[in-house]
Scaffold this motif. Structure first.
Motif, PDB file in Angstrom:
ATOM      1  N   THR A 299       0.796  -1.228   0.000  1.00  0.00           N
ATOM      2  CA  THR A 299       0.000   0.000   0.000  1.00  0.00           C
ATOM      3  C   THR A 299       0.833   1.284   0.000  1.00  0.00           C
ATOM      4  OG1 THR A 299      -0.131  -0.070   2.423  1.00  0.00           O
ATOM      5  CG2 THR A 299      -1.929  -1.111   1.177  1.00  0.00           C
ATOM      6  N   GLY A 300       2.147   1.186  -0.018  1.00  0.00           N
ATOM      7  CA  GLY A 300       2.964   2.389  -0.024  1.00  0.00           C
ATOM      8  C   GLY A 300       3.232   2.887  -1.437  1.00  0.00           C
ATOM      9  N   CYS A 301       3.941   4.000  -1.535  1.00  0.00           N
ATOM     10  CA  CYS A 301       4.498   4.438  -2.812  1.00  0.00           C
ATOM     11  C   CYS A 301       5.813   3.701  -3.021  1.00  0.00           C
ATOM     12  CB  CYS A 301       4.746   5.951  -2.803  1.00  0.00           C
ATOM     13  SG  CYS A 301       3.242   6.945  -2.758  1.00  0.00           S
ATOM     14  N   PHE A 302       6.096   3.326  -4.250  1.00  0.00           N
ATOM     15  CA  PHE A 302       7.301   2.562  -4.558  1.00  0.00           C
ATOM     16  C   PHE A 302       8.381   3.523  -5.040  1.00  0.00           C
ATOM     17  CE2 PHE A 302       9.877  -0.072  -7.500  1.00  0.00           C
ATOM     18  CZ  PHE A 302      10.252  -1.092  -6.631  1.00  0.00           C
TER      19      PHE A 302
ATOM     20  N   LYS B 144     -16.991  -2.370  -0.629  1.00  0.00           N
ATOM     21  CA  LYS B 144     -16.370  -2.333   0.693  1.00  0.00           C
ATOM     22  C   LYS B 144     -14.878  -2.080   0.535  1.00  0.00           C
ATOM     23  CE  LYS B 144     -19.682  -5.504   2.836  1.00  0.00           C
ATOM     24  NZ  LYS B 144     -19.854  -6.801   3.559  1.00  0.00           N
ATOM     25  N   ALA B 145     -14.278  -1.504   1.568  1.00  0.00           N
ATOM     26  CA  ALA B 145     -12.866  -1.141   1.485  1.00  0.00           C
ATOM     27  C   ALA B 145     -11.988  -2.386   1.376  1.00  0.00           C
ATOM     28  CB  ALA B 145     -12.463  -0.325   2.702  1.00  0.00           C
ATOM     29  N   LEU B 146     -11.028  -2.316   0.449  1.00  0.00           N
ATOM     30  CA  LEU B 146      -9.992  -3.344   0.356  1.00  0.00           C
ATOM     31  C   LEU B 146      -8.757  -2.934   1.128  1.00  0.00           C
ATOM     32  CD1 LEU B 146      -9.905  -4.335  -3.440  1.00  0.00           C
ATOM     33  CD2 LEU B 146     -10.565  -5.806  -1.535  1.00  0.00           C
ATOM     34  N   ALA B 147      -8.352  -1.682   0.963  1.00  0.00           N
ATOM     35  CA  ALA B 147      -7.110  -1.191   1.560  1.00  0.00           C
ATOM     36  C   ALA B 147      -7.093   0.324   1.460  1.00  0.00           C
ATOM     37  CB  ALA B 147      -5.900  -1.781   0.830  1.00  0.00           C
ATOM     38  N   SER B 148      -6.122   0.922   2.145  1.00  0.00           N
ATOM     39  CA  SER B 148      -5.837   2.351   2.006  1.00  0.00           C
ATOM     40  C   SER B 148      -4.415   2.490   1.501  1.00  0.00           C
ATOM     41  CB  SER B 148      -5.992   3.068   3.351  1.00  0.00           C
ATOM     42  OG  SER B 148      -7.347   3.089   3.751  1.00  0.00           O
ATOM     43  N   VAL B 149      -4.247   3.242   0.425  1.00  0.00           N
ATOM     44  CA  VAL B 149      -2.957   3.381  -0.245  1.00  0.00           C
ATOM     45  C   VAL B 149      -2.370   4.746   0.050  1.00  0.00           C
ATOM     46  CG1 VAL B 149      -1.820   3.469  -2.504  1.00  0.00           C
ATOM     47  CG2 VAL B 149      -3.566   1.747  -2.049  1.00  0.00           C
ATOM     48  N   SER B 150      -1.074   4.794   0.325  1.00  0.00           N
ATOM     49  CA  SER B 150      -0.399   6.049   0.653  1.00  0.00           C
ATOM     50  C   SER B 150      -0.380   6.998  -0.536  1.00  0.00           C
ATOM     51  CB  SER B 150       1.037   5.777   1.108  1.00  0.00           C
ATOM     52  OG  SER B 150       1.059   5.113   2.348  1.00  0.00           O
ATOM     53  N   VAL B 151      -0.698   8.253  -0.270  1.00  0.00           N
ATOM     54  CA  VAL B 151      -0.645   9.299  -1.291  1.00  0.00           C
ATOM     55  C   VAL B 151       0.749   9.920  -1.277  1.00  0.00           C
ATOM     56  CG1 VAL B 151      -1.547  11.550  -1.974  1.00  0.00           C
ATOM     57  CG2 VAL B 151      -3.100   9.763  -1.143  1.00  0.00           C
ATOM     58  N   ALA B 152       1.309  10.143  -2.453  1.00  0.00           N
ATOM     59  CA  ALA B 152       2.664  10.694  -2.544  1.00  0.00           C
ATOM     60  C   ALA B 152       2.699  12.127  -2.026  1.00  0.00           C
ATOM     61  CB  ALA B 152       3.135  10.654  -3.995  1.00  0.00           C
ATOM     62  N   THR B 153       3.549  12.373  -1.056  1.00  0.00           N
ATOM     63  CA  THR B 153       3.785  13.728  -0.560  1.00  0.00           C
ATOM     64  C   THR B 153       4.818  14.411  -1.452  1.00  0.00           C
ATOM     65  OG1 THR B 153       5.565  12.966   0.875  1.00  0.00           O
ATOM     66  CG2 THR B 153       3.323  12.963   1.803  1.00  0.00           C
TER      67      THR B 153
ATOM     68  N   SER C 139      13.228   1.251  -5.022  1.00  0.00           N
ATOM     69  CA  SER C 139      13.099  -0.208  -4.838  1.00  0.00           C
ATOM     70  C   SER C 139      12.450  -0.592  -3.521  1.00  0.00           C
ATOM     71  CB  SER C 139      14.469  -0.908  -4.965  1.00  0.00           C
ATOM     72  OG  SER C 139      15.022  -0.674  -6.249  1.00  0.00           O
ATOM     73  N   HIS C 140      11.838   0.383  -2.829  1.00  0.00           N
ATOM     74  CA  HIS C 140      11.164   0.101  -1.557  1.00  0.00           C
ATOM     75  C   HIS C 140       9.793   0.768  -1.544  1.00  0.00           C
ATOM     76  CE1 HIS C 140      14.917  -1.482   0.068  1.00  0.00           C
ATOM     77  NE2 HIS C 140      15.524  -0.394  -0.359  1.00  0.00           N
ATOM     78  N   PHE C 141       8.909   0.259  -0.690  1.00  0.00           N
ATOM     79  CA  PHE C 141       7.602   0.865  -0.500  1.00  0.00           C
ATOM     80  C   PHE C 141       7.660   1.822   0.680  1.00  0.00           C
ATOM     81  CE2 PHE C 141       6.540  -2.848  -3.004  1.00  0.00           C
ATOM     82  CZ  PHE C 141       5.641  -2.313  -3.914  1.00  0.00           C
ATOM     83  N   VAL C 142       7.144   3.029   0.459  1.00  0.00           N
ATOM     84  CA  VAL C 142       7.228   4.104   1.438  1.00  0.00           C
ATOM     85  C   VAL C 142       5.819   4.513   1.840  1.00  0.00           C
ATOM     86  CG1 VAL C 142       8.039   6.449   1.879  1.00  0.00           C
ATOM     87  CG2 VAL C 142       9.369   4.918   0.389  1.00  0.00           C
ATOM     88  N   ASP C 143       5.539   4.485   3.137  1.00  0.00           N
ATOM     89  CA  ASP C 143       4.240   4.920   3.641  1.00  0.00           C
ATOM     90  C   ASP C 143       4.255   6.417   3.913  1.00  0.00           C
ATOM     91  OD1 ASP C 143       3.108   2.334   3.631  1.00  0.00           O
ATOM     92  OD2 ASP C 143       4.064   1.877   5.555  1.00  0.00           O
ATOM     93  N   THR C 144       3.105   7.045   3.730  1.00  0.00           N
ATOM     94  CA  THR C 144       2.974   8.475   4.009  1.00  0.00           C
ATOM     95  C   THR C 144       1.779   8.695   4.929  1.00  0.00           C
ATOM     96  OG1 THR C 144       1.506   8.913   2.121  1.00  0.00           O
ATOM     97  CG2 THR C 144       3.884   9.001   1.709  1.00  0.00           C
TER      98      THR C 144
END
Length: 470
Positions: free
Chosen positions: A8-11, A32-41, A14-19
């Motif tokens: 669910t992070g931004c890639f 119904k909700a599957l997940a919440s994905v991080s928005v790029a800051t 080579s890594h996933f980054v949460d915001t």
């Protein structure tokens, strides 16, 4: 899909980054909700852009090896990708399986093209003043490619952007649709596993503000966009002198002439009208039928459409799943008012039953706007001349299908239809991933198809030599 864990992070790097900011992703059928994905800051976007700008491509054969490894990993995890497409895109199982199979092929084609990038020798001695000189062309990467992709092919369209861009030696920053971001993240994880260097690929999530930030930055040299005409025109204007590739909307038509093989044509038209709930740029919106066979085609086509099953995309017997949202289904439902509905027209949540309307007025929304939903218009025509006039009279020009047994009719249509592709004895939605795919007029410009996209996403450079001895 309950209990599934998603990336669910931004890639970036080579890594996933949460915001701190997130957007919700729904199961399109169950709502119904599957997940919440991080928005790029801004900080995350800046890191992605900096890494992309400093990216140095490896040799072509190594890029081919990476793409083949991604292909192999995708093939090994096809069920995970299929199930994710069913949930977050609402694809029926058959459509999801087809999307995965095509993506595997697109990656394989891109790997092949990574080894074929070359130029040509220029015959300088063929011109006055050219004697004693020699030269050749070579293709070099454009640098940073920004790819903005839609929800209706969230795996294969992404592969059609990332694959050729990476094959050509570019760094790629992908902004997938906020409606279908999870499958893009799963694909990005395969690139990391396959050895893609940091900076070679980034995936940034979010809505228009993220796209605006990528457009405002001067480091990207190429924008590949698939989506609406209005959004594409805005991106193209803001890109300035930077290069763009635009695959935009359409009011696609397919023509059935009186001499057509109806046993072949009608089943193909039923399928091509409603695949992915009609959310395909080349879905048959206008089915133009020569009057002498109109009644027979009408009866058989409507019967075939009426047999399609709409509902839960996870059920094996489902042909048509939900549209991307309830709002999208309501929009299309609103276009049916006042029309003669031969079959379908019922909506439950985001599912709109496969719908055929007959003889809409020439100025109706159904014939002047892209429907982008499970609705097809049956229109009788007098002859090929009328069919060509109707298709050329729209703002768009992506693809047209034509069913006929007459070679003169086929060539007349090929010469006179102003569209990017004319498919004889196939529908407007016919596509093989190695072919050039693109449109004219408001349908955009540039081509997908790995061989053709690699040329779009690279620059030609001339090298000359003078004063050589011998």
């Amino acid at each position: 899909m309950a209990g599934k864990e998603y990336l669910t992070g931004c890639f970036v790097g080579s890594h996933f980054v949460d915001t701190r900011d997130a957007l919700a992703v729904e199961d399109k059928f169950r709502l119904k909700a599957l997940a919440s994905v991080s928005v790029a800051t801004p900080d995350v976007a800046e890191r992605a852009l900096s890494l992309a700008a400093s990216y140095q491509p490896t040799a072509g054969y190594r890029r081919a090896e990476i793409l083949r490894r991604v292909r192999d990993r995708l093939a090994a995890r096809r069920e995970a990708f299929r199930d994710l497409l069913v949930a977050e895109a609402g694809f029926p199982l058959r459509d999801a399986e087809g999307e995965v199979a095509r993506a595997i092929e697109t990656l394989a084609l891109s790997a092949e093209e990574a080894k074929r990038i070359g130029g040509e020798v220029v015959p300088f001695d063929g011109a006055p003043g050219g004697a004693g000189r020699m030269g050749f062309t070579m293709r070099v990467p454009v640098g940073v490619v920004v790819a903005i992709t839609p929800f209706n092919a969230p795996l294969n369209t992404v592969c059609h952007k990332i694959g050729p861009a990476f094959a050509a030696g570019n760094a790629v920053i992908l902004k997938p649709s906020e409606k279908t971001p999870l499958v893009a993240n799963l694909l990005a994880s395969l690139f990391a596993e396959a050895g893609c260097p940091p900076g070679g690929l980034a995936v940034l999530h979010g809505g228009p503000p993220v796209a605006e930030a990528l457009l405002a930055d001067q480091r990207p040299g190429f924008y590949a966009f698939t989506g609406s005409t209005a959004a594409g025109a805005s991106i193209h204007a803001k890109a300035g002198l930077r290069r763009t590739q635009m695959e935009l909307g359409s009011i696609a038509g397919t023509i059935i002439m009186a001499d057509a093989d109806l046993d072949m044509a009608i089943p193909k038209c039923v399928g091509a009208s409603f695949r992915k709930a009609g959310q395909v740029c080349t879905s048959i919106q206008m089915l133009l039928v020569e009057r002498s066979v109109y009644d027979e085609v009408r009866e058989r086509y409507v019967d075939g459409v009426g047999r399609l099953v709409a509902g839960d995309p996870a059920e094996a017997g489902t042909d048509v799943g939900p549209m991307i949202s309830v709002a999208a289904a309501e929009r299309v439902e609103g276009m049916l008012g006042g029309e003669t509905v031969l079959t379908g027209g019922a909506r439950e949540g985001a599912v709109l039953s496969p719908t055929v309307i007959e003889r809409p007025a020439d100025d109706s929304r159904a014939l002047t706007e892209e429907i982008f939903g499970p609705v097809a218009c049956l229109v009788p025509i007098e002859d090929l001349e009328e069919a060509i006039s109707r298709i050329n009279g729209t703002l768009y020009g992506l693809a047209t299908g034509l069913f006929t047994s007459d070679i003169d009719t086929a060539f007349a249509a090929a010469r006179r239809l102003r569209v990017g592709g004319v498919h004889i004895n196939e529908t407007s939605s016919s596509r093989v991933d190695l072919m050039p795919y693109g449109g004219v007029k408001a349908s955009g410009f540039g081509h997908e198809g790995p061989k053709y996209a690699v040329r779009e996403m690279s620059e030609e450079r001339l090298i000359t030599f003078s004063g050589l001895s011998g």
